[in-house]
Design a protein around this motif. Structure first.
Motif, mmCIF file in Angstrom:
data_model
loop_
_atom_site.group_PDB
_atom_site.id
_atom_site.type_symbol
_atom_site.label_atom_id
_atom_site.label_comp_id
_atom_site.label_asym_id
_atom_site.label_seq_id
_atom_site.Cartn_x
_atom_site.Cartn_y
_atom_site.Cartn_z
ATOM 1 N N MET A 21 155.957 -22.677 29.693
ATOM 2 C CA MET A 21 155.625 -21.614 30.643
ATOM 3 C C MET A 21 155.029 -20.372 29.985
ATOM 4 N N TRP A 24 151.584 -19.069 30.834
ATOM 5 C CA TRP A 24 151.453 -18.681 32.242
ATOM 6 C C TRP A 24 152.187 -17.381 32.533
ATOM 7 N N LYS A 28 148.044 -16.163 31.370
ATOM 8 C CA LYS A 28 147.355 -16.942 32.394
ATOM 9 C C LYS A 28 147.965 -16.785 33.784
ATOM 10 N N PHE A 29 148.772 -15.751 33.967
ATOM 11 C CA PHE A 29 149.408 -15.549 35.275
ATOM 12 C C PHE A 29 148.339 -15.373 36.345
ATOM 13 N N PRO A 32 148.022 -19.378 42.347
ATOM 14 C CA PRO A 32 147.341 -20.671 42.414
ATOM 15 C C PRO A 32 146.587 -20.892 43.724
ATOM 16 N N LEU A 38 141.038 -18.058 37.206
ATOM 17 C CA LEU A 38 142.442 -18.118 36.794
ATOM 18 C C LEU A 38 143.310 -18.741 37.884
ATOM 19 N N GLU A 41 142.803 -22.465 37.680
ATOM 20 C CA GLU A 41 143.521 -23.000 36.514
ATOM 21 C C GLU A 41 145.018 -23.102 36.810
ATOM 22 N N ALA A 42 145.561 -22.081 37.451
ATOM 23 C CA ALA A 42 146.986 -22.103 37.801
ATOM 24 C C ALA A 42 147.271 -23.235 38.795
ATOM 25 N N ALA A 45 147.252 -26.521 36.896
ATOM 26 C CA ALA A 45 148.474 -26.664 36.101
ATOM 27 C C ALA A 45 149.663 -27.019 36.988
#
Length: 181
Positions: A21, A24, A28-29, A32, A38, A41-42, A45
Motif C-alpha cells: 500500500m 498508494w 499515488k493516492f 479510482p 492517477l 491507475e488507482a 490497481a
C-alpha cells in the motif's frame, strides 16, 4: 513493549500489506473513480487487488471443521480448526460474482443486511438475530424493523448461548435473514 490483545476490534496491518500500500499512500493516492491518469491507475490497481483476493478465496479457501471436546467437569466446548481445503486445478471465476471492498465491518453489515432485506419478497421479511450481536447488527435490525421487517431478537442464556429449540421455533419459512455470530 506493548502487547495488543483486541484483534476483534482491529488488527495491526501486516508488513506485506503495508509495503504493497505504501506507494498508494505516499505518492499515488487518487480517487479510482476519477478520469485523470492517477485515478485510472488507482482503478486499475483496485481491480488487480480484487482479482488477487478472489483468486485466494476461490483457489485456496480456508474451511473450518468443528470438533466437540469434553473438558474437566464434563463440560463440552466446540472448537474450530482449519480443515482440508479444496484446491482448484483450474481457475474459472465466471460464476464467482463480484468482490466489493468496504471501509470496515459496520459498513459491510449494513450493506449486507439492508441489501438482503430489499430483495426479500413480502412473505419472507421476518429477520432473526441474537441479543449478543454487535451493535452494528442490532442497530441495523432496528432500522430493518422501521422499514417493515418483522424483527425477532433471540435472548441468550447466562452462558451466552442461544436456546437451540427456541431458535428452531422462531426461524420459520417466513424468515428471510438470520444473523448470528
Amino acid at each position: 513493549m506493548t502487547i495488543y490483545l483486541d484483534y476483534q476490534a482491529t488488527t495491526p496491518l501486516a508488513p506485506e500489506a503495508a509495503a504493497a500500500m505504501r506507494p498508494w499512500l505516499d505518492d499515488k493516492f487518487a480517487n479510482p473513480h476519477s478520469s485523470h491518469r492517477l485515478g485510472r491507475e488507482a482503478a486499475a490497481a483496485l481491480e488487480v487487488a480484487r482479482g488477487e483476493v478472489l483468486r485466494a478465496l476461490i483457489v485456496n479457501p480456508v474451511r473450518l471443521e468443528r470438533s466437540r471436546e469434553t473438558g474437566s467437569g464434563g463440560t463440552t466446548a466446540s472448537t474450530y480448526r482449519p480443515g482440508p481445503t479444496r484446491v482448484s486445478t483450474s481457475l474459472d471465476m465466471s460464476g464467482a460474482g463480484r468482490l466489493y471492498f468496504t471501509s470496515g465491518a459496520t459498513e459491510a453489515i449494513n450493506w449486507a443486511l439492508k441489501g438482503a432485506l430489499s430483495r426479500l419478497p413480502p412473505e419472507r421479511r421476518s429477520v432473526v438475530t441474537l441479543a449478543t450481536e454487535h451493535a452494528a447488527t442490532l442497530d441495523t435490525f432496528e432500522w430493518l424493523g422501521r422499514m417493515g421487517a418483522r424483527v425477532d431478537i433471540l435472548p441468550v442464556g447466562p452462558d451466552g448461548l442461544v436456546d437451540l429449540d427456541l431458535a428452531a421455533a422462531r426461524i420459520t419459512p417466513e424468515t428471510g435473514i438470520v444473523a448470528a455470530m
